[in-house]
Design an enzyme around this catalytic site. Structure first.
Site, PDB file in Angstrom:
ATOM      1  N   GLY A  10      67.513 121.380 -16.413  1.00 30.54           N
ATOM      2  CA  GLY A  10      68.484 121.486 -15.312  1.00 30.54           C
ATOM      3  C   GLY A  10      68.450 122.869 -14.690  1.00 30.54           C
ATOM      4  O   GLY A  10      69.477 123.388 -14.242  1.00 30.54           O
ATOM      5  N   GLY A  13      70.031 123.918 -11.125  1.00 30.87           N
ATOM      6  CA  GLY A  13      71.470 123.821 -10.839  1.00 30.87           C
ATOM      7  C   GLY A  13      72.125 125.179 -10.655  1.00 30.87           C
ATOM      8  O   GLY A  13      71.460 126.217 -10.639  1.00 30.87           O
ATOM      9  N   GLN A  14      73.458 125.152 -10.543  1.00 31.36           N
ATOM     10  CA  GLN A  14      74.216 126.370 -10.238  1.00 31.36           C
ATOM     11  C   GLN A  14      74.029 127.449 -11.309  1.00 31.36           C
ATOM     12  O   GLN A  14      73.798 128.608 -10.999  1.00 31.36           O
ATOM     13  CB  GLN A  14      75.702 126.009 -10.097  1.00 31.36           C
ATOM     14  CG  GLN A  14      76.546 127.118  -9.510  1.00 31.36           C
ATOM     15  CD  GLN A  14      78.031 126.938  -9.758  1.00 31.36           C
ATOM     16  OE1 GLN A  14      78.445 126.122 -10.586  1.00 31.36           O
ATOM     17  NE2 GLN A  14      78.843 127.677  -9.041  1.00 31.36           N
ATOM     18  N   LEU A  15      74.142 127.070 -12.565  1.00 32.68           N
ATOM     19  CA  LEU A  15      73.950 128.040 -13.650  1.00 32.68           C
ATOM     20  C   LEU A  15      72.469 128.317 -13.888  1.00 32.68           C
ATOM     21  O   LEU A  15      72.051 129.453 -14.098  1.00 32.68           O
ATOM     22  CB  LEU A  15      74.527 127.491 -14.961  1.00 32.68           C
ATOM     23  CG  LEU A  15      76.027 127.586 -15.184  1.00 32.68           C
ATOM     24  CD1 LEU A  15      76.416 126.797 -16.423  1.00 32.68           C
ATOM     25  CD2 LEU A  15      76.457 129.042 -15.345  1.00 32.68           C
ATOM     26  N   TYR A 141      82.806 112.802 -17.322  1.00 29.43           N
ATOM     27  CA  TYR A 141      82.138 114.088 -17.585  1.00 29.43           C
ATOM     28  C   TYR A 141      82.842 114.803 -18.746  1.00 29.43           C
ATOM     29  O   TYR A 141      82.198 115.271 -19.694  1.00 29.43           O
ATOM     30  CB  TYR A 141      82.191 114.945 -16.313  1.00 29.43           C
ATOM     31  CG  TYR A 141      81.798 116.390 -16.473  1.00 29.43           C
ATOM     32  CD1 TYR A 141      80.480 116.755 -16.745  1.00 29.43           C
ATOM     33  CD2 TYR A 141      82.742 117.407 -16.331  1.00 29.43           C
ATOM     34  CE1 TYR A 141      80.124 118.088 -16.869  1.00 29.43           C
ATOM     35  CE2 TYR A 141      82.391 118.736 -16.453  1.00 29.43           C
ATOM     36  CZ  TYR A 141      81.088 119.084 -16.717  1.00 29.43           C
ATOM     37  OH  TYR A 141      80.737 120.404 -16.842  1.00 29.43           O
ATOM     38  N   LYS A 145      81.423 115.657 -22.463  1.00 34.86           N
ATOM     39  CA  LYS A 145      81.373 117.033 -23.000  1.00 34.86           C
ATOM     40  C   LYS A 145      82.141 117.125 -24.330  1.00 34.86           C
ATOM     41  O   LYS A 145      81.694 117.790 -25.270  1.00 34.86           O
ATOM     42  CB  LYS A 145      81.946 118.035 -21.993  1.00 34.86           C
ATOM     43  CG  LYS A 145      81.019 118.302 -20.809  1.00 34.86           C
ATOM     44  CD  LYS A 145      79.720 118.947 -21.236  1.00 34.86           C
ATOM     45  CE  LYS A 145      78.774 119.217 -20.097  1.00 34.86           C
ATOM     46  NZ  LYS A 145      77.436 119.634 -20.513  1.00 34.86           N
TER      47      LYS A 145
END
Ligand code: VAH
Length: 319
Positions: A10, A13-15, A141, A145
């Site tokens: 991933g 993505g943002q991170l 989600y 998690k």
């Protein structure tokens, strides 16, 4: 001691976008393999097109590159996940199981698993939410998690894997847009303000207080947690982590100091219910005690850097 060879799933993505660069600096360009379903045209470094739902593809990638550490960032976020709950569960959990099993079979040294404030639900103290309350998440989600945290803990206990995890607040960064979360408004609002395009439509109510963290702090926390001696890591589910906390109105007012004509209008949608089930603020004393966590950014300093960096970015795309 073997050289660290890092796989990031991933990575687009943002991170992942920012973490990849930091890990390249830390471990050397050739020792970091970024992976995702597609490659970003501006990406520099080693990249593998990888679908983590495919166990064999993941295992082959790990073996071929002699990977020793995995940062597993693939996930469908809170708001997007509600469009297709069962598929979201399959993807989020399927990918995690593949990472855990491949890590066990290939004897991976260290794994990072991001969790989220989305694990919390209606049964919490909203202010200064403690590390271990009763987790009753409202989104698929959040359920994935919360379950993921328990599976991570299971693999640590049963197989001795060294897996470390953070419950991120909403992450705010300028490098990329957020993708399908409930805290996305806190990124989008800066893009609207800096482009000076008029009124920002906020999908949360003005008074919705949520924990946020600036990207630099989020990435530094990740690296500090991964660098901490194993015996300091007392929590093997996931650590609460705090940056700062604010409402859309407070964020808007901070931006207005720089753009006095900027306007906001509030049109709460289905994401309001999700946000209302999350903490107002977080007790991260375990992260402070165990690996010396301390955020550097507050609302004002984050706003300053976000505006400065986005201005540079937009200027560069216009020229
Ligand atoms: C989301 N940003 O909004 C994510 C996050 C703080 C929650 O994990 O879904």
């Amino acid at each position: 001691m073997r050289t660290d060879k890092i796989l990031i799933t991933g990575a687009g993505g943002q991170l992942g976008t920012v973490l990849t660069k930091q890990l390249q600096e830390k471990h050397g360009f050739d020792n970091v393999i970024a992976s995702d379903l597609i490659i970003n045209s501006s990406f520099e470094g080693c990249f593998e097109v990888l679908d983590v739902t495919n166990f064999d593809a993941l295992k082959n990638c790990v073996l071929k590159n002699e990977i020793t550490q995995i940062y597993h960032l693939v996930a469908i976020l809170s708001a997007k996940g509600e469009e297709a709950p069962l598929q979201t569960w399959d993807i989020n959990m399927g990918c995690l199981f593949n990472v855990l099993e491949v890590s066990r079979l290939c004897k991976i040294d260290k794994i990072f698993y991001p969790s989220s404030i989305a694990v919390f639900g209606d049964n919490i103290e909203r202010d200064n939410t403690p590390q271990s309350p009763n987790l009753t998440p409202l989104t698929v989600y959040g359920i994935s998690k919360a379950s993921g945290e328990n599976w991570v803990n299971y693999y640590c206990n049963k197989y001795g894997l060294d897996i470390r995890s953070i419950r991120y607040p909403g992450v705010v960064g300028y490098q990329s847009l957020a993708g399908g979360g409930t805290t996305d408004y806190a990124v989008d609002i800066f893009h609207k303000a800096v482009r000076e395009e008029g009124v920002f439509s906020c999908f949360l109510k003005a008074s919705t207080q949520l924990p946020l963290i600036f990207i630099d702090d989020a990435i530094r926390a990740t690296i500090e947690l991964m660098d901490a001696p194993a015996q300091n890591i007392k929590i093997r589910t996931s650590y609460n982590l705090a940056g700062f906390t604010c409402t859309p109105e407070e964020l808007y007012n901070a931006i207005k100091q720089v753009y006095p004509d900027f306007k906001i209008a509030y049109y709460p949608d289905f994401r309001q219910v999700i946000a209302d089930s999350w903490p107002n603020s977080i007790d991260d004393s375990s992260a402070i005690d165990d690996w010396n966590w301390k955020p550097k950014f507050d609302l004002e300093s984050m706003t300053h850097v976000m505006i400065k960096e986005l201005k540079k970015k937009f200027k560069a795309t216009i020229v």
